[in-house]
Design a protein around this motif. Structure first.
Motif, PDB file in Angstrom:
ATOM      1  N   PHE A 147      -5.982   6.247   3.464  1.00 22.44           N
ATOM      2  CA  PHE A 147      -6.471   5.510   4.643  1.00 22.44           C
ATOM      3  C   PHE A 147      -8.000   5.514   4.626  1.00 22.44           C
ATOM      4  CE2 PHE A 147      -5.902   9.934   5.790  1.00 22.44           C
ATOM      5  CZ  PHE A 147      -7.056  10.252   6.498  1.00 22.44           C
ATOM      6  N   THR A 148      -8.575   4.760   5.531  1.00 22.54           N
ATOM      7  CA  THR A 148     -10.031   4.671   5.633  1.00 22.54           C
ATOM      8  C   THR A 148     -10.510   5.456   6.847  1.00 22.54           C
ATOM      9  OG1 THR A 148      -9.971   2.463   4.644  1.00 22.54           O
ATOM     10  CG2 THR A 148     -11.992   3.091   5.794  1.00 22.54           C
ATOM     11  N   TYR A 149     -11.548   6.301   6.624  1.00 22.73           N
ATOM     12  CA  TYR A 149     -12.121   7.100   7.713  1.00 22.73           C
ATOM     13  C   TYR A 149     -13.641   6.943   7.649  1.00 22.73           C
ATOM     14  CZ  TYR A 149     -13.242  11.141  10.678  1.00 22.73           C
ATOM     15  OH  TYR A 149     -13.728  11.960  11.668  1.00 22.73           O
ATOM     16  N   GLU A 176     -12.825   5.867   1.768  1.00 24.62           N
ATOM     17  CA  GLU A 176     -11.433   5.863   1.344  1.00 24.62           C
ATOM     18  C   GLU A 176     -10.968   7.306   1.145  1.00 24.62           C
ATOM     19  OE1 GLU A 176      -9.145   3.395   0.962  1.00 24.62           O
ATOM     20  OE2 GLU A 176     -10.663   2.207   2.005  1.00 24.62           O
ATOM     21  N   ASP A 203       0.816  -1.218   0.000  1.00 32.65           N
ATOM     22  CA  ASP A 203       0.000   0.000   0.000  1.00 32.65           C
ATOM     23  C   ASP A 203       0.855   1.276   0.000  1.00 32.65           C
ATOM     24  OD1 ASP A 203       1.015  -0.387   2.506  1.00 32.65           O
ATOM     25  OD2 ASP A 203      -0.813   0.205   3.582  1.00 32.65           O
ATOM     26  N   GLN A 214      -7.005   7.474  12.034  1.00 37.31           N
ATOM     27  CA  GLN A 214      -5.835   6.584  12.004  1.00 37.31           C
ATOM     28  C   GLN A 214      -5.475   6.281  10.561  1.00 37.31           C
ATOM     29  OE1 GLN A 214      -7.595   3.688  15.072  1.00 37.31           O
ATOM     30  NE2 GLN A 214      -5.396   3.314  15.273  1.00 37.31           N
ATOM     31  N   THR A 215      -4.166   6.294  10.253  1.00 38.11           N
ATOM     32  CA  THR A 215      -3.738   5.983   8.885  1.00 38.11           C
ATOM     33  C   THR A 215      -3.606   4.482   8.660  1.00 38.11           C
ATOM     34  OG1 THR A 215      -1.428   6.255   9.547  1.00 38.11           O
ATOM     35  CG2 THR A 215      -2.543   8.178   8.611  1.00 38.11           C
ATOM     36  N   ASP A 216      -3.496   3.717   9.741  1.00 38.46           N
ATOM     37  CA  ASP A 216      -3.526   2.249   9.647  1.00 38.46           C
ATOM     38  C   ASP A 216      -3.977   1.687  10.989  1.00 38.46           C
ATOM     39  OD1 ASP A 216      -1.074   1.550  11.357  1.00 38.46           O
ATOM     40  OD2 ASP A 216      -0.188   2.884   9.841  1.00 38.46           O
TER      41      ASP A 216
END
Length: 804
Positions: free
Chosen positions: A525-527, A531, A214, A590-592
């Motif tokens: 990232f997912t929030y 996406e 990723d 959070q980015t991961d």
């Protein structure tokens, strides 16, 4: 016989010195400009064609059919290359190319060099000649380094570099490398530029990124085996992409992405090496837009065509004056082919003189052309065999086109009709009118395009960038000093200076500075099941203050809050919209899954980080201890003094590093340098085109008025006034110019509309442009023709009536 032809040709040319001068001037200017433009286009179109088996070399890119907008990117994850090499025997060679720069130390001397990271297969894929060393072992070890011939001379001088040890990096990051090969310098028309290569495993964060699918950070090039079809190979890549890039598919499908016409939601695709320079298979162009190159070729052709039209029109018009000569020659037994050779020979002599003067002019003006259009043409380049063939081809083409047709027409004259005086030119021919319309259509088209291009460049210049670019000096840190230390030293030196309003650091330069480089980091990232993709910008304290970016909410980074350096960010409005938060200050993301929560502490307006051509992208700003650039805001009254002052301080705090400070407004101007170059080319071409068109129109009007001398005398005797005579003599030409404007206007609108569609911030084409150009063209045409018309109208009618 040949000697006799030449003697008669020179006599006829000398007899009509005025017309010969007009033809020679037009042709020499057209040849000069066309040589420049065709050679420049040739240089651009031959990028990367020196690689053997270039038709089998490709660059990989990702295609994603995002519902918002389909995207293509060439940045790849580190594990892609070994996985492709392991699973596809069709790949003859594959290599990563990671951009980098580093300070090279040898015997206590330091050198800034463009050291890139790659894999051993690089030497199998590309045809950069290995002057010293062995292709199979040159990059076998992680401590190997292969250097360019130019770097070998600058670092080692006359020493043999093979086996010598170089140190790369500074402080704790220093590493030793052994020279295992010397590569020939890259040609000017090479997309890949370098000073040295080391193994890609030496990238600082390689161990943490080698299995991260990723994270995308570099380019990948591969060479397919001889009998492998690209389309068939891309189909094989589909299950491979599903296997390793599942998260990319999942995030797109979650957003509702549908397969494109090739059945792909997400895919790995290949771009031909010959297209990399222009990026023609990608959403965005390369370093030079292909449209600019084709525009250059089109302009060169237009100017040549206009010069040829002048030549044809003048020769056809003068053929009626020389009709009796042809008739006498035919009555004395001259054959049609003899007449053709004689008349065409005269045209060839004029073309040769024009060509010779044009080539001499191009050589004399070469430095000026290179400086104006940022080209790299040299006299050696122009004298290469293939370039000479191109230049001679232009000469043969123009001579055949411009001289052949009039000679063929004159050789067909009927001797009896000519000698009886039945051959006349009182009614203008379709050919002459068509050629004049073509001339002014091309000229008007170029003028319209020039005005629109200039307006677009000015529009980009005046576009709000979201930060204050004036009175800010940008200093690239370079590789010879730690950026954080240099920034702190600079702050300490300038702390008490009243002319300094702000000092900060950034990982990204705003605009294109003296180092000609930039850096980009994009984070996905997912929030809340969305996406999100954002530019990830590292800065230092006082970034917003120095660039005069106003806070919409929250606060700026502050040394009083230690946590700011760990997990605090400031975001732009478009980033807030991306995550769906109207009041994002205080929110976490959070980015991961394994990372810590990051808190948003500030909200700012959108600003242009990379280009004025596209929309302002979402940006997330965090504190960084590795600034690559230092920004200093100064008072308006101390611009030049401050630049000199900063240069002195830089030399004091980093004596080993060159000062490359520039004003930020100059840097941002470089964002649209290609557009500026295009408008400059259009301006030059339209000026030359209208000059040549008027030159031709002037000469044709002169001949036509000579043919109508007796008619003018009769009209004057019958009471016609001078304005009336000017109107009668000019109206036919004005009609032709009006027709040309009516043809050129929609063409200019269509082509420039297509060009403007590439910009997020663009002008609307105003009809007033075409009206203004039309009136200007009519005014110029009337002025050109009226000079001769008034002269003829003032002639004594007695003399006019006596003329033949």
């Amino acid at each position: 016989m040949f000697k006799n032809y030449l003697k008669i040709a020179f006599r006829n040319i000398w007899k009509s010195k005025g017309y010969a001068f007009i033809n020679i001037v037009g042709l020499s200017v057209a040849f000069c400009v066309s040589v420049f433009l065709f050679l420049t286009s040739y240089f651009q179109l031959t990028f990367d064609n020196f690689h053997e088996d270039g038709d089998r070399i490709y660059q990989t890119y990702f295609f994603s059919n995002d519902p918002e907008k389909a995207g293509k990117t060439t940045t790849m994850p580190f594990p892609l290359t070994p996985a492709l090499k392991a699973e596809f025997p069709e790949i003859e060679g594959i290599a990563r190319v990671v951009n980098g720069g580093d300070v090279v130390e040898y015997k206590g001397k330091y050198f800034d060099k463009q050291v890139k990271f790659t894999d051993p297969d690089f030497l199998k894929i590309f045809s950069f000649p290995l002057i010293k060393g062995n292709k199979e072992s040159a990059l076998k070890d992680l401590s190997n380094i292969i250097i360019s011939e130019n770097m070998a001379k600058s670092v080692f001088g006359t020493e043999d570099p093979m086996g010598k040890t170089l140190q790369l990096g500074l402080g704790a990051n220093k590493k030793q490398y052994v020279v295992s090969g010397v590569l020939g310098d890259f040609p000017d028309n090479s997309t890949i530029e370098f000073d040295a290569f080391i193994r890609s495993e030496n990238v600082s964060d390689y161990q943490s990124q080698k299995d991260a699918w990723d994270s995308r950070s570099h380019l990948v090039f591969l060479k397919l085996s001889p009998n492998t079809n690209r389309d068939a190979f891309e189909k094989k890549l589909k299950p491979f992409a599903r296997k390793y890039l599942t998260e990319s598919f999942a995030s797109l499908e979650k957003k509702g992405a549908k397969p494109d016409e090739r059945g792909d939601v997400f895919a790995i695709r290949l771009q031909k090496m010959s297209n990399v320079h222009f990026g023609t298979e990608l959403a965005t162009g390369g370093s030079t837009p292909a449209t600019l190159v084709y525009a250059l070729m089109g302009i060169a052709f237009f100017i040549l065509l206009i010069a040829c039209i002048n030549f044809i029109n003048l020769n056809v018009a003068r053929s009626f004056i020389r009709a009796r000569e042809v008739g006498v020659r035919k009555s004395l037994g001259a054959l049609k082919n003899q007449l053709f050779v004689q008349i065409w020979g005269e045209a060839a002599v004029i073309c040769f003189v024009g060509f010779l003067i044009g080539v001499i002019l191009s050589m004399l003006l070469l430095p000026t052309f290179n400086a104006t259009f940022k080209s790299k043409l040299t006299l050696d380049y122009m004298l290469q065999p293939d370039k000479l063939v191109l230049i001679l081809g232009l000469f043969v083409l123009v001579t055949t086109l411009a001289g052949g047709y009039p000679a063929w027409q004159m050789s067909k004259f009927n001797a009896v009709e000519v000698l009886k005086g039945k051959l006349t030119m009182k009614k203008p021919g379709i050919l002459r009118n068509s050629l004049i319309i073509t001339q002014f259509t091309l000229s008007s088209l170029l003028i319209c395009c020039t005005i629109i291009a200039v307006q677009q460049v000015n529009h980009l210049r005046n576009q709000p960038l979201g930060f204050q670019k004036e009175e800010v000096i940008s200093i690239p840190v370079g590789n010879k000093v730690d950026g954080f230390q240099a920034l702190q030293r600079m702050r300490n030196k300038l702390a008490s200076d009243p002319s300094i309003l702000g000092v900060t650091g950034s990982e990204v330069n705003l605009g294109v500075g003296a180092d000609k480089s930039t850096y980009r980091s994009v984070l996905g990232f997912t929030y809340k099941e969305k996406e999100v993709s954002t530019d990830w910008l590292g800065v230092d304290y006082e970034y917003l203050k120095t660039l005069n970016i106003k806070l919409l909410g929250g606060r700026e980074f502050d040394p009083a809050y230690p946590a700011d350096s760990l997990d605090r960010v400031i975001i732009t409005e478009s980033m807030a919209k991306k995550i769906g938060e109207t009041d994002p200050v205080g929110k976490y993301f959070q980015t991961d899954s394994a990372g810590s929560k990051i808190q948003i502490i500030g909200l700012i307006p959108d600003f242009n980080l990379y280009s004025v051509k596209n929309d302002k992208n979402p940006i997330t700003i965090h504190l960084s201890r590795t600034p690559l650039y230092i920004f200093v805001r100064v008072t308006p009254q101390s611009l030049n003094v401050s630049m000199d002052k900063l240069k002195g301080i830089w030399k004091e705090i980093t004596p080993e590093s060159e000062f490359k400070g520039t004003f930020m407004d100059e840097n941002t101007d470089n964002w649209y340098k290609e557009e500026q170059r295009l408008s400059n080319i259009f301006s030059l071409a339209s000026g030359i085109a209208i000059l040549l068109s008027c030159l031709g129109l002037f000469a044709v009007a002169l001949i036509v008025i000579e043919q109508r001398t007796k008619e003018i005398g009769v009209r004057k005797v019958l009471g016609a006034s001078i304005p009336n005579l000017v109107f009668v003599l000019s109206r036919d030409f004005v009609k032709l110019v009006v027709i040309a404007i009516l043809i050129a206007s929609p063409l200019a609108w269509f082509f420039m509309q297509k060009w403007l569609d590439n910009y997020a911030y663009r002008i609307e084409i105003s009809p007033l442009i075409f009206i203004g150009v039309g009136l200007a063209a009519i005014f110029v045409a009337v002025g050109t023709v009226s000079f001769q018309s008034i002269k003829a109208a003032l002639m004594n009618p007695v003399k006019s009536l006596k003329s033949e």
